[in-house]
Enzyme design. Structure first.
Site, mmCIF file in Angstrom:
data_model
loop_
_atom_site.group_PDB
_atom_site.id
_atom_site.type_symbol
_atom_site.label_atom_id
_atom_site.label_comp_id
_atom_site.label_asym_id
_atom_site.label_seq_id
_atom_site.Cartn_x
_atom_site.Cartn_y
_atom_site.Cartn_z
ATOM 1 N N GLU A 163 -4.311 -26.223 18.540
ATOM 2 C CA GLU A 163 -4.494 -25.447 19.779
ATOM 3 C C GLU A 163 -3.174 -25.339 20.551
ATOM 4 O O GLU A 163 -3.167 -25.321 21.781
ATOM 5 C CB GLU A 163 -5.602 -26.071 20.649
ATOM 6 C CG GLU A 163 -6.957 -26.249 19.971
ATOM 7 C CD GLU A 163 -7.769 -24.958 19.820
ATOM 8 O OE1 GLU A 163 -7.225 -23.877 20.123
ATOM 9 O OE2 GLU A 163 -8.927 -25.043 19.376
ATOM 10 N N HIS A 204 -8.233 -30.586 26.124
ATOM 11 C CA HIS A 204 -9.420 -29.998 25.506
ATOM 12 C C HIS A 204 -10.242 -31.108 24.868
ATOM 13 O O HIS A 204 -9.699 -31.950 24.151
ATOM 14 C CB HIS A 204 -9.000 -28.954 24.460
ATOM 15 C CG HIS A 204 -10.098 -28.590 23.526
ATOM 16 N ND1 HIS A 204 -11.308 -28.093 23.965
ATOM 17 C CD2 HIS A 204 -10.199 -28.678 22.181
ATOM 18 C CE1 HIS A 204 -12.091 -27.891 22.923
ATOM 19 N NE2 HIS A 204 -11.449 -28.240 21.819
ATOM 20 N N HIS A 263 -14.597 -32.452 23.584
ATOM 21 C CA HIS A 263 -15.924 -32.046 23.085
ATOM 22 C C HIS A 263 -17.040 -32.911 23.701
ATOM 23 O O HIS A 263 -17.756 -33.594 22.966
ATOM 24 C CB HIS A 263 -15.977 -32.191 21.552
ATOM 25 C CG HIS A 263 -15.015 -31.339 20.790
ATOM 26 N ND1 HIS A 263 -14.793 -31.505 19.430
ATOM 27 C CD2 HIS A 263 -14.215 -30.313 21.177
ATOM 28 C CE1 HIS A 263 -13.892 -30.620 19.013
ATOM 29 N NE2 HIS A 263 -13.516 -29.894 20.056
ATOM 30 N N GLU A 284 -20.687 -34.353 44.430
ATOM 31 C CA GLU A 284 -19.252 -34.460 44.171
ATOM 32 C C GLU A 284 -18.671 -33.182 43.520
ATOM 33 O O GLU A 284 -17.471 -32.918 43.633
ATOM 34 C CB GLU A 284 -19.005 -35.662 43.243
ATOM 35 C CG GLU A 284 -17.595 -36.222 43.260
ATOM 36 C CD GLU A 284 -17.217 -36.869 44.586
ATOM 37 O OE1 GLU A 284 -18.099 -37.113 45.422
ATOM 38 O OE2 GLU A 284 -16.022 -37.098 44.788
ATOM 39 N N HIS A 305 -18.775 -25.494 21.903
ATOM 40 C CA HIS A 305 -17.561 -26.124 21.379
ATOM 41 C C HIS A 305 -17.083 -27.255 22.293
ATOM 42 O O HIS A 305 -16.907 -28.374 21.843
ATOM 43 C CB HIS A 305 -16.486 -25.044 21.190
ATOM 44 C CG HIS A 305 -15.182 -25.549 20.684
ATOM 45 N ND1 HIS A 305 -14.170 -24.727 20.217
ATOM 46 C CD2 HIS A 305 -14.674 -26.793 20.583
ATOM 47 C CE1 HIS A 305 -13.140 -25.456 19.845
ATOM 48 N NE2 HIS A 305 -13.419 -26.717 20.060
#
Ligand code: 2HA
Ligand code: ZN
Length: 269
Positions: A113, A137, A139, A167, A208
């Site tokens: 990525e 990034h 998952h 929050e 994803h």
């Protein structure tokens, strides 16, 4: 290298994120844009490799250095074997190419990525006047689960999450973006994400995971943790199958905004 604060902060975040369960197998990636003085401190240990095309132009990042996870690396191994699991890259003075200057042992290279990381570093650097330094990034399960049952729209995700935990509007007052499924590592995904990241600090990648940015490791880890935790609460509430008997009202959001000096986007109130 092993004594520098940014290196140790990077490893701590990666290891914490592994323990949170957000990085099965080789899932996820993390990068940080070095301050000039941080690059200067470790310059002696650099062993520059060949220049490679980035695939997207990032002129704003010309001559910047990034510490970044390696392609295929496991967050689980980050602490044990940093030389293989991560590395440092330098962007050239045009913003078209990069080279590896440290780490990525045994023929490794930066994350698959790379394009979304650099493109979004550029967008966030411009949007924050240079304050944003971390791109991440991951998952996380509950965010992914939510992407099957909520409409894939910024408004739906933001309103639902703001409304489920007090929050949330404090941690992400500009809301969160949502993208439909796009192929991992693709330029389409990188570009679509960057179009949302100039207004949001987090974008859900449907089915994803999540893509997030911020000033430092604490704020980005905290942002993803808050989104994941509130997604979990939302899923629990949905799973009871019972009607909600109360919730946070529009008036209460306004009270929150006044108390914490938040600029909450009207679209989500
Ligand atoms: O690094 O998570 O999106 C593996 C991935 C790709
Ligand atoms: Zn991923």
């Amino acid at each position: 290298m092993k004594e520098t604060a940014f290196f140790n902060d990077f490893l701590r975040m990666a290891d914490d994120a592994w323990h949170m369960g957000w990085h099965e197998s080789n899932g996820g990636n993390l990068s940080y844009r070095l301050r000039d003085k941080e690059a200067d401190e470790i310059r002696e240990s650099f062993m520059p490799g060949d220049w490679h095309k980035i695939g997207v132009g990032v002129p704003v990042l010309a001559s910047s250095f990034f510490i970044m996870t390696a392609s295929g690396s496991h967050f689980r191994n980050m602490l044990k074997d940093p030389e293989t699991s991560l590395g440092i890259i330098e962007v050239d003075d045009t913003g078209e190419r990069y080279r590896q200057v440290w780490g990525y042992a045994n023929g490794g290279r930066p994350t698959s990525e790379l394009a979304p990381h650099l493109l979004n570093h550029q967008v966030k650097m411009e949007a924050t006047g240079g304050v944003a330094r971390v791109i991440y990034h991951a998952h996380p399960s509950d965010i992914i689960a939510l992407s099957f049952v909520l409409p894939l729209e910024d408004e739906a995700f933001t309103k639902e999450l703001w409304g489920i935990m007090t929050e949330c509007p404090i941690v992400f007052p500009s809301g969160i973006g949502v993208l439909k499924w796009l192929p991992p590592g693709s330029l389409d995904l990188a570009i679509a994400t960057s179009k949302l990241m100039d207004r949001y600090d987090a974008v859900v990648w449907a089915h994803h995971g999540i893509f997030a940015a911020g000033a430092d490791f604490d704020s980005v880890f905290g942002l993803v943790h808050t989104i994941e935790k509130s997604s979990g609460i939302l899923l629990k509430v949905m799973s009871t199958g019972r009607d909600r008997l109360s919730g946070i009202t529009s008036g209460q959001f306004k009270e929150l905004a006044a108390r914490f000096d938040l600029k909450l986007d009207e679209r989500f109130l």
